[in-house]
Design a protein around this motif. Structure first.
Motif, PDB file in Angstrom:
ATOM      1  N   MET A  96       0.855  -1.199   0.000  1.00 45.37           N
ATOM      2  CA  MET A  96       0.000   0.000   0.000  1.00 45.37           C
ATOM      3  C   MET A  96       0.883   1.239   0.000  1.00 45.37           C
ATOM      4  O   MET A  96       1.868   1.317   0.745  1.00 45.37           O
ATOM      5  N   ASN A  97       0.529   2.195  -0.828  1.00 44.56           N
ATOM      6  CA  ASN A  97       1.306   3.417  -0.975  1.00 44.56           C
ATOM      7  C   ASN A  97       0.507   4.578  -0.362  1.00 44.56           C
ATOM      8  O   ASN A  97      -0.560   4.927  -0.869  1.00 44.56           O
ATOM      9  N   ILE A  98       1.024   5.168   0.717  1.00 47.86           N
ATOM     10  CA  ILE A  98       0.306   6.188   1.472  1.00 47.86           C
ATOM     11  C   ILE A  98       1.057   7.510   1.419  1.00 47.86           C
ATOM     12  O   ILE A  98       2.288   7.535   1.531  1.00 47.86           O
ATOM     13  N   LEU A  99       0.323   8.593   1.261  1.00 50.11           N
ATOM     14  CA  LEU A  99       0.907   9.937   1.284  1.00 50.11           C
ATOM     15  C   LEU A  99       0.226  10.762   2.359  1.00 50.11           C
ATOM     16  O   LEU A  99      -0.996  10.709   2.514  1.00 50.11           O
ATOM     17  N   VAL A 100       1.016  11.515   3.100  1.00 52.18           N
ATOM     18  CA  VAL A 100       0.447  12.473   4.049  1.00 52.18           C
ATOM     19  C   VAL A 100       1.057  13.843   3.738  1.00 52.18           C
ATOM     20  O   VAL A 100       2.267  13.984   3.612  1.00 52.18           O
ATOM     21  N   CYS A 101       0.185  14.831   3.575  1.00 47.58           N
ATOM     22  CA  CYS A 101       0.617  16.192   3.237  1.00 47.58           C
ATOM     23  C   CYS A 101       0.582  17.052   4.494  1.00 47.58           C
ATOM     24  O   CYS A 101      -0.427  17.076   5.200  1.00 47.58           O
ATOM     25  N   ILE A 102       1.672  17.747   4.748  1.00 53.92           N
ATOM     26  CA  ILE A 102       1.739  18.584   5.935  1.00 53.92           C
ATOM     27  C   ILE A 102       2.150  20.005   5.554  1.00 53.92           C
ATOM     28  O   ILE A 102       2.609  20.255   4.440  1.00 53.92           O
ATOM     29  N   LYS A 103       1.978  20.916   6.505  1.00 57.06           N
ATOM     30  CA  LYS A 103       2.388  22.299   6.297  1.00 57.06           C
ATOM     31  C   LYS A 103       3.060  22.807   7.560  1.00 57.06           C
ATOM     32  O   LYS A 103       2.649  22.461   8.674  1.00 57.06           O
ATOM     33  N   GLN A 104       4.098  23.614   7.379  1.00 56.22           N
ATOM     34  CA  GLN A 104       4.744  24.266   8.511  1.00 56.22           C
ATOM     35  C   GLN A 104       4.070  25.615   8.735  1.00 56.22           C
ATOM     36  O   GLN A 104       3.904  26.399   7.804  1.00 56.22           O
ATOM     37  N   VAL A 105       3.673  25.867   9.976  1.00 56.32           N
ATOM     38  CA  VAL A 105       2.999  27.126  10.317  1.00 56.32           C
ATOM     39  C   VAL A 105       3.670  27.734  11.547  1.00 56.32           C
ATOM     40  O   VAL A 105       4.354  27.037  12.298  1.00 56.32           O
ATOM     41  N   PRO A 106       3.470  29.030  11.778  1.00 59.49           N
ATOM     42  CA  PRO A 106       4.017  29.624  12.995  1.00 59.49           C
ATOM     43  C   PRO A 106       3.282  29.098  14.218  1.00 59.49           C
ATOM     44  O   PRO A 106       2.102  28.775  14.157  1.00 59.49           O
ATOM     45  N   ASP A 107       4.000  29.011  15.319  1.00 62.00           N
ATOM     46  CA  ASP A 107       3.351  28.694  16.584  1.00 62.00           C
ATOM     47  C   ASP A 107       2.332  29.793  16.865  1.00 62.00           C
ATOM     48  O   ASP A 107       2.635  30.983  16.764  1.00 62.00           O
ATOM     49  N   MET A 108       1.117  29.402  17.202  1.00 63.31           N
ATOM     50  CA  MET A 108       0.052  30.387  17.387  1.00 63.31           C
ATOM     51  C   MET A 108       0.260  31.280  18.612  1.00 63.31           C
ATOM     52  O   MET A 108      -0.452  32.266  18.797  1.00 63.31           O
ATOM     53  N   GLU A 109       1.241  30.941  19.461  1.00 63.61           N
ATOM     54  CA  GLU A 109       1.558  31.798  20.603  1.00 63.61           C
ATOM     55  C   GLU A 109       2.536  32.907  20.218  1.00 63.61           C
ATOM     56  O   GLU A 109       2.877  33.751  21.057  1.00 63.61           O
ATOM     57  N   SER A 110       2.998  32.899  18.974  1.00 66.76           N
ATOM     58  CA  SER A 110       3.947  33.907  18.512  1.00 66.76           C
ATOM     59  C   SER A 110       3.296  35.287  18.461  1.00 66.76           C
ATOM     60  O   SER A 110       2.077  35.417  18.367  1.00 66.76           O
ATOM     61  N   ARG A 111       4.131  36.316  18.512  1.00 62.85           N
ATOM     62  CA  ARG A 111       3.651  37.690  18.351  1.00 62.85           C
ATOM     63  C   ARG A 111       3.757  38.040  16.867  1.00 62.85           C
ATOM     64  O   ARG A 111       4.854  38.105  16.312  1.00 62.85           O
ATOM     65  N   PHE A 112       2.624  38.265  16.232  1.00 61.12           N
ATOM     66  CA  PHE A 112       2.592  38.475  14.793  1.00 61.12           C
ATOM     67  C   PHE A 112       2.652  39.960  14.437  1.00 61.12           C
ATOM     68  O   PHE A 112       2.050  40.796  15.110  1.00 61.12           O
ATOM     69  N   LYS A 113       3.372  40.249  13.359  1.00 57.25           N
ATOM     70  CA  LYS A 113       3.424  41.593  12.793  1.00 57.25           C
ATOM     71  C   LYS A 113       3.190  41.476  11.287  1.00 57.25           C
ATOM     72  O   LYS A 113       3.623  40.505  10.663  1.00 57.25           O
ATOM     73  N   VAL A 114       2.500  42.437  10.726  1.00 56.87           N
ATOM     74  CA  VAL A 114       2.286  42.447   9.276  1.00 56.87           C
ATOM     75  C   VAL A 114       3.604  42.809   8.600  1.00 56.87           C
ATOM     76  O   VAL A 114       4.355  43.674   9.074  1.00 56.87           O
ATOM     77  N   ASN A 115       3.911  42.133   7.481  1.00 57.94           N
ATOM     78  CA  ASN A 115       5.185  42.381   6.800  1.00 57.94           C
ATOM     79  C   ASN A 115       5.182  43.738   6.080  1.00 57.94           C
ATOM     80  O   ASN A 115       4.159  44.423   5.996  1.00 57.94           O
ATOM     81  N   ALA A 116       6.350  44.107   5.562  1.00 64.77           N
ATOM     82  CA  ALA A 116       6.506  45.420   4.937  1.00 64.77           C
ATOM     83  C   ALA A 116       5.596  45.592   3.726  1.00 64.77           C
ATOM     84  O   ALA A 116       5.124  46.697   3.442  1.00 64.77           O
ATOM     85  N   ALA A 117       5.343  44.498   2.991  1.00 59.30           N
ATOM     86  CA  ALA A 117       4.471  44.570   1.817  1.00 59.30           C
ATOM     87  C   ALA A 117       2.999  44.680   2.201  1.00 59.30           C
ATOM     88  O   ALA A 117       2.156  45.015   1.369  1.00 59.30           O
ATOM     89  N   GLY A 118       2.682  44.363   3.462  1.00 61.71           N
ATOM     90  CA  GLY A 118       1.305  44.460   3.928  1.00 61.71           C
ATOM     91  C   GLY A 118       0.395  43.341   3.457  1.00 61.71           C
ATOM     92  O   GLY A 118      -0.827  43.441   3.585  1.00 61.71           O
ATOM     93  N   ASN A 119       0.984  42.242   2.927  1.00 56.03           N
ATOM     94  CA  ASN A 119       0.147  41.167   2.385  1.00 56.03           C
ATOM     95  C   ASN A 119       0.317  39.823   3.092  1.00 56.03           C
ATOM     96  O   ASN A 119      -0.225  38.814   2.670  1.00 56.03           O
ATOM     97  N   TRP A 120       1.090  39.792   4.180  1.00 57.88           N
ATOM     98  CA  TRP A 120       1.245  38.564   4.965  1.00 57.88           C
ATOM     99  C   TRP A 120       1.896  38.943   6.279  1.00 57.88           C
ATOM    100  O   TRP A 120       2.198  40.122   6.521  1.00 57.88           O
ATOM    101  N   TYR A 121       2.146  37.981   7.130  1.00 54.43           N
ATOM    102  CA  TYR A 121       2.812  38.299   8.390  1.00 54.43           C
ATOM    103  C   TYR A 121       4.336  38.227   8.216  1.00 54.43           C
ATOM    104  O   TYR A 121       4.851  37.522   7.350  1.00 54.43           O
ATOM    105  N   GLU A 122       5.049  38.976   9.042  1.00 53.89           N
ATOM    106  CA  GLU A 122       6.508  38.956   9.038  1.00 53.89           C
ATOM    107  C   GLU A 122       6.973  37.607   9.594  1.00 53.89           C
ATOM    108  O   GLU A 122       6.549  37.193  10.674  1.00 53.89           O
TER     109      GLU A 122
END
Length: 257
Positions: free
Chosen positions: A1-27
């Motif tokens: 059996m051939n199995i695939l699992v897709c994952i994503k790396q995300v920031p820890d939700m306890e982090s302090r977020f700032k909007v990036n210089a472009a204003g379209n995502w977080y720093e």
């Protein structure tokens, strides 16, 4: 059996977020990074299935910059056999359709029987990638699973619906499933398995190898919610409170008018 699992790396939700210089995502500097919580349930369920069927190979796939390899190593330590890293420093700018198309292209090349994904990512939260992959591959998808079982090529599962109710569903493989919180209890990688993970195959290929389509959507702006004023506490006996409340409502109504 051939199995695939897709994952994503995300920031820890306890982090302090700032909007990036472009204003379209977080720093993304000075943030702690982790595996998307929903994806941990997907990895655990995929590993349990591999242990159940015995003759199975489990691949973990992640799209992102070089740093995502550290998150992939956790999936390898949990029990995945090998990793496929699709290198894309600008993955945060890709819309769900583009990400799904890249994953679907990889799947076509490797003939997987079953694909696991998290229900959604904690940073973007679109809950679209998994179902889009299934649609592009022409296979069934079972979403928001809170129970899962497999026997003789058939998946039986329970989906969580709005309001807390559940639906019993089933389908044959090949298929894709998305995993909800509470599906299982993700294992904690032991030190011996962490050491073994270092020797497991972890390949990297550029995004261009998978013919990504042009963006269909674009994040125009990201901003923090506006701060709201504090609440007003009224004091006094019931008659006074009623009079004060009526005055406030009349004043607010006048302003809105």
């Amino acid at each position: 059996m051939n199995i695939l699992v897709c994952i994503k790396q995300v920031p820890d939700m306890e982090s302090r977020f700032k909007v990036n210089a472009a204003g379209n995502w977080y720093e993304d500097t000075d943030l702690a990074w982790r595996m998307n919580e929903y994806d941990e349930y997907a990895v655990e369920q995929a590993v349990q299935l591999k242990e159940q069927v015995g003759a199975a190979e489990l691949t973990v796939l992640c799209i992102g910059p070089e740093r995502v390899k550290e998150t992939m190593k956790k999936a390898l330590a949990m029990g995945a056999d090998k990793g496929m890293h699709i290198l894309d420093p600008d993955s945060h700018q890709r819309d769900p359709m583009t990400i799904a198309a890249v994953i679907a292209d990889y799947v076509r090349q490797h003939n997987f029987d079953l694909i696991f994904t998290g229900m959604q990512s904690q940073d973007r939260g679109s809950a679209q990638v998994g179902v889009l992959v299934a649609e592009m591959l022409g296979i069934p998808s079972l979403t928001t699973l809170v129970e899962f079982s497999y026997a003789d090529g058939t998946i039986s599962a329970k989906r969580e619906l709005e309001g807390g109710s559940r639906a019993l569903v089933s389908c044959n493989t090949p298929a894709l499933v998305t995993c909800q919180l509470g599906l299982n209890k993700p294992r904690y990688p032991t030190l011996p398995n962490i050491m073994k993970a270092k020797k497991k195959e972890l390949l990297t290929a550029p995004l261009a190898d998978f013919s990504p389509p042009e963006l269909q959507q674009q994040t125009v702006a990201v901003f923090l919610p506006e701060k709201r004023g504090g609440g007003l506490i009224l004091e006094g006996d019931p008659a006074e409170l009623a009079e004060q409340l009526l005055k406030i409502i009349k004043d607010k109504t006048t302003v809105l008018a």
